[in-house]
Design a protein around this motif. Sequence first.
Motif, mmCIF file in Angstrom:
data_model
loop_
_atom_site.group_PDB
_atom_site.id
_atom_site.type_symbol
_atom_site.label_atom_id
_atom_site.label_comp_id
_atom_site.label_asym_id
_atom_site.label_seq_id
_atom_site.Cartn_x
_atom_site.Cartn_y
_atom_site.Cartn_z
ATOM 1 N N PHE A 8 76.451 -2.580 107.800
ATOM 2 C CA PHE A 8 77.818 -3.061 107.574
ATOM 3 C C PHE A 8 77.821 -4.552 107.250
ATOM 4 O O PHE A 8 78.579 -5.024 106.401
ATOM 5 N N THR A 9 76.939 -5.308 107.919
ATOM 6 C CA THR A 9 76.826 -6.741 107.638
ATOM 7 C C THR A 9 76.392 -6.973 106.198
ATOM 8 O O THR A 9 76.922 -7.863 105.509
ATOM 9 N N ASP A 10 75.426 -6.177 105.728
ATOM 10 C CA ASP A 10 74.974 -6.299 104.336
ATOM 11 C C ASP A 10 76.112 -5.985 103.368
ATOM 12 O O ASP A 10 76.259 -6.651 102.334
ATOM 13 N N VAL A 11 76.920 -4.954 103.708
ATOM 14 C CA VAL A 11 78.054 -4.592 102.849
ATOM 15 C C VAL A 11 79.068 -5.737 102.797
ATOM 16 O O VAL A 11 79.556 -6.116 101.720
ATOM 17 N N LEU A 12 79.393 -6.282 103.984
ATOM 18 C CA LEU A 12 80.332 -7.407 104.024
ATOM 19 C C LEU A 12 79.775 -8.613 103.274
ATOM 20 O O LEU A 12 80.525 -9.344 102.610
ATOM 21 N N ALA A 13 78.470 -8.821 103.380
ATOM 22 C CA ALA A 13 77.850 -9.937 102.659
ATOM 23 C C ALA A 13 78.007 -9.768 101.149
ATOM 24 O O ALA A 13 78.215 -10.742 100.418
ATOM 25 N N LYS A 14 77.904 -8.500 100.678
ATOM 26 C CA LYS A 14 78.102 -8.244 99.244
ATOM 27 C C LYS A 14 79.543 -8.525 98.829
ATOM 28 O O LYS A 14 79.796 -9.082 97.762
ATOM 29 N N VAL A 15 80.488 -8.113 99.703
ATOM 30 C CA VAL A 15 81.901 -8.393 99.407
ATOM 31 C C VAL A 15 82.132 -9.900 99.364
ATOM 32 O O VAL A 15 82.792 -10.419 98.456
ATOM 33 N N MET A 16 81.558 -10.601 100.350
ATOM 34 C CA MET A 16 81.700 -12.058 100.384
ATOM 35 C C MET A 16 81.050 -12.692 99.167
ATOM 36 O O MET A 16 81.559 -13.677 98.617
ATOM 37 N N SER A 37 86.322 -22.326 117.622
ATOM 38 C CA SER A 37 87.017 -21.814 116.438
ATOM 39 C C SER A 37 86.078 -21.707 115.252
ATOM 40 O O SER A 37 86.250 -20.852 114.384
ATOM 41 N N LEU A 38 85.054 -22.566 115.228
ATOM 42 C CA LEU A 38 84.155 -22.593 114.080
ATOM 43 C C LEU A 38 83.042 -21.554 114.157
ATOM 44 O O LEU A 38 82.061 -21.635 113.426
ATOM 45 N N PHE A 39 83.183 -20.562 115.044
ATOM 46 C CA PHE A 39 82.356 -19.370 114.903
ATOM 47 C C PHE A 39 82.731 -18.679 113.593
ATOM 48 O O PHE A 39 81.940 -17.950 113.009
ATOM 49 N N ALA A 40 83.967 -18.887 113.163
ATOM 50 C CA ALA A 40 84.412 -18.421 111.849
ATOM 51 C C ALA A 40 84.269 -19.572 110.861
ATOM 52 O O ALA A 40 83.891 -20.691 111.221
ATOM 53 N N LYS A 41 84.588 -19.315 109.614
ATOM 54 C CA LYS A 41 84.501 -20.359 108.600
ATOM 55 C C LYS A 41 85.630 -21.371 108.771
ATOM 56 O O LYS A 41 86.661 -21.091 109.385
ATOM 57 N N PRO A 95 85.607 -9.963 110.298
ATOM 58 C CA PRO A 95 84.758 -8.772 110.430
ATOM 59 C C PRO A 95 83.268 -9.097 110.396
ATOM 60 O O PRO A 95 82.471 -8.509 111.144
ATOM 61 N N TYR A 96 82.883 -10.048 109.549
ATOM 62 C CA TYR A 96 81.467 -10.447 109.465
ATOM 63 C C TYR A 96 81.008 -11.079 110.773
ATOM 64 O O TYR A 96 79.906 -10.801 111.266
ATOM 65 N N VAL A 97 81.850 -11.956 111.358
ATOM 66 C CA VAL A 97 81.510 -12.577 112.637
ATOM 67 C C VAL A 97 81.313 -11.521 113.717
ATOM 68 O O VAL A 97 80.361 -11.564 114.497
ATOM 69 N N VAL A 98 82.211 -10.528 113.744
ATOM 70 C CA VAL A 98 82.161 -9.485 114.773
ATOM 71 C C VAL A 98 80.852 -8.696 114.694
ATOM 72 O O VAL A 98 80.099 -8.591 115.669
ATOM 73 N N VAL A 99 80.555 -8.131 113.528
ATOM 74 C CA VAL A 99 79.388 -7.248 113.420
ATOM 75 C C VAL A 99 78.082 -8.030 113.496
ATOM 76 O O VAL A 99 77.095 -7.553 114.080
#
Length: 689
Positions: A173-181, A339-343, A56-60
């Motif tokens: 939304f990115t900031d929210v996901l960053a907080k979750v992460m 593939s490494l666009f994600a972690k 989700p973080y990559v997408v937004v």
Amino acid sequence: MEKNLINSILSLSLSSRILISLFLGIVLGLFIGEHVLAIQWVGEVWIRLMQMTVLPYVVVSLISGVGSLDSQLAKNLAIRGGLLLLLFWLIAAIVIFAMPLTFPMWDDASFYSSNVIQDRMPFNPIEIYIPKNPFNAMANSTVPAVVLFCIAVGVALIGHKDKALLVDSFKVFTDVLAKVMSFMVQLTPIGVFAIVAVSAGTMTLEQLTHLEVYFVVYIVASMLLTFVILPLLIATLTPFSYKDILRHSRSALLTGFIAQNVFIILPMLIENSKAIFKKYQLDSEKNDHVVDVIIPVTFNFPNAGRLLALIFVPFAAWMSGAPLELSQYPEFLSTGIFSLFAKAQVALPFLLDLFHIPQDTFNYYIPSSIINGKFDTMVSVMNLFAFSLIVTIGLSGQLIFSRKKIIKNLFLTTLALLLSVLLTKAFLEQTVDYSYNKDHLIMSMNLPEKIPLVENVVYDKSRAMIDKPYVAETLDNQLLQRIKQRGVLRVGYHPKRIPFSYHNNTQHLVGMDVELFYHLAQELGVKLAFYPVSWQSYVAQLNQGEVDIIPGVYYETFNLMNTELTNPYIDGQLGLVVKDYKRQRLGDRQVLRKMPSLKLALLGEPVFIQRMSRTLQSFIPDTQLHIIPINSYDDFFAMTDEQVDGLVETVEIGSALTLLHPEYTIIIPKKSVLKFPMSFAIAKGEKDF
């Protein structure tokens, strides 16, 4: 006091808590050994939580990052930045390709794994890169397809009049996901503790030695990129000197190394980039704006530091005894980069599955990333710094193309890479003990400690040779009744059928089949007697009552006609045991069909060998097939290359044999579907038993 201790621990920095967890996990694993597997689920839960927000973080972030650009800047960045990004990927790919050359050469073989018998799906770039359903791609972690979808949406968003509404919402939304992460990151000490404890409790000395190889190779690659290749690239294309490049990036490199977090270094990188422009009197409002945009946007793209995680894939393949072939590297690198666009926690399991490398090896990545993560963060910082400088200089039209400078720095880069590979390889060969010991390992195996305590005796001769004169048992009642009356279950075993039944180095009979009969004897309430049988006489030994049951009998016509077979307990896949250097030549059915002749050894009773000869000949109808019957596996391994090309055997047995003879390997020719289920055989007419 306990409360004060907990508060003191919580007041420590995250890196300090991770180091404490690392130490405690090692201590616990070494202290209680394999019992630590009871907490393995904790590490698995943490890995899943860390992976949960990545896509989700990559997408937004990708959609909002690309969509926030203006059309002219986006066009320039797409052309020049895209070309430069490809150059950086190419540089990283060359290093990733070169560094596995330092892995020590060693004889190895693998224990049987279900990965061996799974047909590897052919590489299909359309399925991996082009999503017909982006939500399905997200659900299956097909990261390259997700990235393409996000870039397409971001590009379409650039010219939309109301894009600010969506971009701002996505940034929230990115900031929210960053907080979750961020919250998940706070759980890292718990996850690290569990994973490290399990690794320490189950890791062998050989595996630890191999991990040392990974550490050395990874650190050398990161230092090479950070202090040689990337700075020289900047110095080649821009007016900045090598010394000034290192001087202005030093603070960001050091902070990134200590904090192991690229994201928090972004403001520092922006300031450092502006500072070096100012020193060379190249600062301007336009250049400052480009730097402000380029670093946050390119942060979302795989950089050289993030790509270094790909070294783990050839390392895992090497450690599991099946190194990646040269022909697999184009697929591996092209798929791995996207593939490494994600972690890495998402990308690496995907790549391990794609190349049929055991997933268990991923457990070594998490502990190693605690140390290696500091080095790849350093490479990422230098990569972002280099990208911002070169792109900004390029957009201002001040790139330098000096043939003399290009040749000089290209020579220095090539020399540094060559020396790094040669010196690292020499160092590892001198310091790492990679002597082969899996033959001792399998021959020292014993039956499980919790096996039922059943009185037993193991004979090395058949009953007919032991009993003089031998009198066959009167077959006047059912087999189960006879076993109960005599109080002994007579089992026929094959003495050298590793890993099902064989004598270990202390001459005890061990193996999977042997273990099963201990459980059967306990349930029947009888003793055990093991008698050797041969493929030439096992049917007579069964039907004359010399033995009651024989394991590992193939489910085929002859046996069905002459004995009673239970339901199969193993679905054996046939393969070829061949010399290592023949694995490519004999690993493809199409190649086998074009061979003028093929000599294969086969162990079994005569009727079975005849039937197998016909089956194998139908598999390769245009090849002149010569079947060589053998009485034991030792006969095959004593033959020369001129006498035989390979041994036909099930993958389970073939894998075990290669442990004793590591110069051999087990292969399954592509598109092969030759399977022979194995069952227990009893005397004809004893269906009730």
